[in-house]
Each structure stands twice: as C-alpha cells, then as structure tokens.
Scaffold this active site. Structure first.
Site, PDB file in Angstrom:
ATOM      1  N   THR A   1       0.963  -1.490   0.166  1.00  0.00           N
ATOM      2  CA  THR A   1       0.135  -0.053  -0.317  1.00  0.00           C
ATOM      3  C   THR A   1       0.906   1.537  -0.007  1.00  0.00           C
ATOM      4  O   THR A   1       0.436   2.302  -0.594  1.00  0.00           O
ATOM      5  CB  THR A   1      -1.026  -0.046   1.292  1.00  0.00           C
ATOM      6  OG1 THR A   1      -0.262   0.189   2.433  1.00  0.00           O
ATOM      7  CG2 THR A   1      -1.776  -1.202   1.110  1.00  0.00           C
TER       8      THR A   1
ATOM      9  N   LEU B   1      -3.204   4.963  -0.418  1.00  0.00           N
ATOM     10  CA  LEU B   1      -4.551   4.602  -0.648  1.00  0.00           C
ATOM     11  C   LEU B   1      -4.344   3.232  -0.186  1.00  0.00           C
ATOM     12  O   LEU B   1      -4.713   2.053  -0.740  1.00  0.00           O
ATOM     13  CB  LEU B   1      -5.080   4.581  -2.083  1.00  0.00           C
ATOM     14  CG  LEU B   1      -5.472   6.200  -2.117  1.00  0.00           C
ATOM     15  CD1 LEU B   1      -6.151   6.303  -3.466  1.00  0.00           C
ATOM     16  CD2 LEU B   1      -6.261   6.710  -1.087  1.00  0.00           C
ATOM     17  N   HIS B   2      -4.381   2.762   1.240  1.00  0.00           N
ATOM     18  CA  HIS B   2      -4.291   1.401   1.663  1.00  0.00           C
ATOM     19  C   HIS B   2      -5.449   0.426   1.378  1.00  0.00           C
ATOM     20  O   HIS B   2      -5.230  -0.473   0.649  1.00  0.00           O
ATOM     21  CB  HIS B   2      -4.012   1.488   3.266  1.00  0.00           C
ATOM     22  CG  HIS B   2      -2.926   2.327   3.801  1.00  0.00           C
ATOM     23  ND1 HIS B   2      -1.628   1.770   3.673  1.00  0.00           N
ATOM     24  CD2 HIS B   2      -3.142   3.651   4.546  1.00  0.00           C
ATOM     25  CE1 HIS B   2      -0.885   2.958   4.485  1.00  0.00           C
ATOM     26  NE2 HIS B   2      -1.862   3.939   4.756  1.00  0.00           N
ATOM     27  N   ASP B   3      -6.516   0.757   1.845  1.00  0.00           N
ATOM     28  CA  ASP B   3      -7.523   0.071   1.922  1.00  0.00           C
ATOM     29  C   ASP B   3      -8.317  -0.251   0.348  1.00  0.00           C
ATOM     30  O   ASP B   3      -8.533  -1.379   0.182  1.00  0.00           O
ATOM     31  CB  ASP B   3      -8.913   0.514   2.816  1.00  0.00           C
ATOM     32  CG  ASP B   3      -8.277   0.517   4.172  1.00  0.00           C
ATOM     33  OD1 ASP B   3      -9.158   1.416   4.829  1.00  0.00           O
ATOM     34  OD2 ASP B   3      -7.491  -0.340   4.491  1.00  0.00           O
TER      35      ASP B   3
END
Ligand code: RIB
Ligand code: CA
Length: 310
Positions: free
Chosen positions: A194, A239-241
């Site tokens: 991520t 933008l991890h998720d």
C-alpha cells in the site's frame, strides 16, 4: 462471475475510497458493510460508512455496527491521521439511512451460515475485531468463507503506528491471530504494497476530473496525505484500503507470495507485529498470499475510471 463480498471497515478516508470502488464495480455484490472501531470510535465509523453509501447513491446497502473495542485491549484510534470525524477533508451531510438493528458479528455469522459455502469473500479494512469475534463465536463459519482479503501488516515496511506494527493489526492483535490461524484462504495487502499506492498531484487532479465523487476523494486524500508526507517524506497519501478491492478486481496488478505470517500478541515492544516469513526460513506452513508489489499506475487508472462511473 459476480463476487459476493462483505466489507468490514473503520472509515477512514481510505476505507471510504475502497467502499466507493466496490460500489462502482459490477463485478462485486456488496452483501453488507460492517463497521468496527478503529481509525475513530464505532459511532463515527458506523456513521461514516452510511455517509459513503449515500454519497454513492446506495442507501440499499445494509450497514451494521460491530465491536466498539478490541477483543482484549483498550481501543487505540487514529484521529491524528484521519481527523476527528474520520472523514475530514470534505464536507458531507449526515446520513439519513439508518443502521441495521442486528450486530455486525451476528450478520457475519448468519450470512456465512445461510449463503452457499465458499460464496462469500470477507474484505476487512480495519482492526479485525468483528471477524475474530465471529470466528471465535462460530468456528463453523471458517470452512464457509471463500477468502479473507485484508489490509494489514507489513514486512519490509514494518510498522506505521509503532516501529514494529501496522495500525489494523496493532489495534487488535488477538483478533488478527485468530484470523491468521483460522485456516481460511487469506490475501494480505500490507504496507509493503500500500505504500506504493501513493497519491500525487497529477493523480488527485485526475480524481477531480472524474466528477463529483472524484472531487470528494481528492478532498479526503488532500487531508490525510499530510501525515504520511511529514512522516515518510512521501509525495502523497497511501491508498491502503482500496488495494483490497482492487486486488479482487484486477489481481494481475499485484505481486506476492504464499508465505507463513504469524502475529505477535505477547511482547509489549512488538505487539501486533506481522512476522512474515518472506524468505521461508522457518518450517511454518504458508497461510497467506502476502502482497509485496502493486502496479501503481494501473491501480490509479482503474480507480479513477471507476469513480467516474458513480
Ligand atoms: O495502517 C493503515 C490502515 O489503518 C488502513 O486501513 C487505515 O484506514 C487504518 O485503518
Ligand atoms: Ca481502514
């Protein structure tokens, strides 16, 4: 074939973008959204999940409130990253859609027992408290889950909340240990992946050009990027998720390997560390597809195009 998914989440701007990506993608059928305490307390995560559904015009999506604290720890939140509302960076109206009456854990158990075995994928984007609690209360559901695709952990990019641990795993390490030992097919999107999905000025401009929703997303990333830019000197927000949803839609954008991952629950110093045997130096059996790389350009192109559809 359309994939049935349940998104378990602690919105959080990056969770919100992940939810929007899922709602913009006909390949995915969102059976429900379960909120968990994490980035901000449960009353806010369960409110924010509904704000995002209404932003996408999807008040048909059932939203459930889940656990308001970890299984065995005090809650740790991240307002320093996400702001006091959890969705700072854009002004959005309070939700009008109501929360479902059922508890999120009951919804998870009931849905997995009712839907055909192997037909539901769980997408946890926050601390794993709801998922861990469901597995502990109803161990029979483990064999019925198609796959768990989660954001959490780190190996080369070890930790973001402590030197040793990533936030989602750190907040509820006992729940994470339950999930990683449940024997359910597991895909992990850790910080190693991520932190390569970084916004840039050009990518935020492309969000804005995508329309009303893109404008909101650019406002969110413009707010929560400051934490990572100050800490890592990075160009923008990770933008991890959305990497979780993107992996479901376009797995070829990602690279990883099947390895063993164990979670540290004993040591106060390394609480929540994801001990990833990336170099296979132990004889511990692989239990996760651990993703180390993403084609960032391809990820942002798909995300931006999908946001433009909403
Ligand atoms: O460490 C990043 C993770 O923690 C993301 O899911 C973010 O939303 C927070 O929950
Ligand atoms: Ca999250």
């Amino acid at each position: 074939m359309v994939q049935n998914i349940i998104i378990d989440t602690d919105p959080g701007q990056d969770d919100a973008v992940a939810i929007l990506l899922a709602l913009a993608s006909p390949e995915l059928n969102v059976l429900g959204i379960t909120a968990v305490a994490g980035n901000v307390p449960l009353d806010l995560t369960s409110k924010n999940a509904r704000i995002v559904c209404e932003l996408a015009g999807r008040t048909d999506i059932p939203v459930y409130a889940g656990c308001d604290r970890p299984m065995a720890r005090d809650l740790v939140t991240a307002e320093h990253v996400h702001g006091k509302t959890g969705l700072d960076g854009a002004e959005l109206p309070d939700p009008t859609m109501r929360l479902q009456d059922a508890h999120a854990v009951d919804f998870l158990i009931e849905t997995l027992r009712t839907e055909p075995p192997g037909s539901v994928t769980l997408c946890p984007l926050g601390p794993l408290t709801n998922i861990g609690t469901a597995l502990r209360r109803a161990p029979d559901i483990a064999d019925r889950i198609a796959r768990i695709v989660l954001m959490g952990g780190g190996y080369f990019e070890v930790g973001n909340i402590t030197p040793a641990a990533e936030f989602n795993i750190f907040v509820d390490p006992e729940a994470a240990q339950l999930v990683f030992r449940a024997g359910v097919p597991l895909t992990v999107l850790p910080l190693d992946c991520t932190h390569k999905a970084l916004t840039t000025r050009a990518r935020n401009d492309a969000f804005r050009a995508a329309g009303r929703i893109g404008e909101v997303v650019a406002g969110w990333t413009g707010f929560f990027e400051r934490f990572d830019m100050e800490k890592y000197g990075s160009e923008g927000a990770p933008l991890h998720d959305p990497c979780v949803i993107s992996w479901l839609l376009a797995p070829d954008l990602f690279q990883g390997r099947e390895i063993n991952v164990e979670i540290e629950v004993e040591s106060p110093l390394t609480r929540g560390m994801s001990v990833a045997d990336w170099w296979r130096v132990t004889d511990r059996a692989p239990n996760a597809l651990f993703i180390g790389h993403v084609d960032a350009e391809g990820f942002f192109q798909m995300l931006t195009e999908r946001l433009g559809r909403l």
